[in-house]
Design an enzyme around this catalytic site. Structure first.
Site, PDB file in Angstrom:
ATOM      1  N   GLU A 119       0.810  -1.217   0.000  1.00  0.00           N
ATOM      2  CA  GLU A 119       0.000   0.000   0.000  1.00  0.00           C
ATOM      3  C   GLU A 119       0.847   1.272   0.000  1.00  0.00           C
ATOM      4  OE1 GLU A 119      -2.703  -0.608   3.298  1.00  0.00           O
ATOM      5  OE2 GLU A 119      -4.132  -1.607   1.966  1.00  0.00           O
ATOM      6  N   LYS A 121      -8.807  -0.475  -5.813  1.00  0.00           N
ATOM      7  CA  LYS A 121     -10.149  -0.715  -6.324  1.00  0.00           C
ATOM      8  C   LYS A 121     -10.570  -2.166  -6.152  1.00  0.00           C
ATOM      9  CE  LYS A 121     -13.003   0.056 -10.439  1.00  0.00           C
ATOM     10  NZ  LYS A 121     -14.143  -0.425  -9.773  1.00  0.00           N
ATOM     11  N   TYR A 161     -15.316  -5.540  -1.046  1.00  0.00           N
ATOM     12  CA  TYR A 161     -16.115  -5.138   0.110  1.00  0.00           C
ATOM     13  C   TYR A 161     -17.544  -4.791  -0.310  1.00  0.00           C
ATOM     14  CZ  TYR A 161     -11.428  -4.646   2.139  1.00  0.00           C
ATOM     15  OH  TYR A 161     -10.145  -4.853   2.550  1.00  0.00           O
TER      16      TYR A 161
END
Length: 136
Positions: free
Chosen positions: A28, A100, A106
């Site tokens: 990340e 994304k 989610y």
């Protein structure tokens, strides 16, 4: 088909948990924000009054089978089961804006994007700002 077992983490898993936290932070592009030691992780999660609960996925892929098929969904499902068993009424997830794939997962599982739906933004106090806020 891959063999998958999701279980509560044990104190002996701390070294692997730290490694995974660091790998995620690197993925990340947030490695500079990881400031936790194995000792702190152990004390915070496996002491008398733990601050967090953790599950571990043990995956044994079948020969020639692609890895990662549905594992994220199964982990989140297990976290929801643990949360409900402990009396939680919400499960909140944080995701960087460029991931994304995670956001789509989610949403597919039924989560609402609070940034889109309600305009919520996440804030954090840390380091000097936290000490200053606390008057220290």
């Amino acid at each position: 088909m891959a063999s998958l077992r999701i279980r509560e983490a044990k104190e002996g898993d701390c070294a692997d948990i730290i490694r995974l936290i660091r790998e995620l932070a690197e993925y990340e592009k947030l490695s500079d924000q990881v400031q936790i030691s194995e000792e702190a992780l152990r004390a915070d999660g496996f002491g008398e009054n733990p601050f967090y609960h953790c599950v571990v996925a043990e995956i044994l892929p079948a020969q020639g089978e692609p890895q990662g098929q549905g594992i994220g969904s199964k982990i989140i499902q297990k976290v929801a089961q643990v949360a409900l068993a402990k009396g939680c009424t919400q499960l909140r997830l944080a995701v960087v804006d460029w991931n994304k794939r995670a956001m789509d997962l989610y949403k597919t599982l039924g989560a609402r994007d609070l940034t889109e739906a309600e305009g919520w933004h996440s804030f954090r106090f840390e380091g000097e700002a936290m000490r200053e806020l606390a008057g220290r």
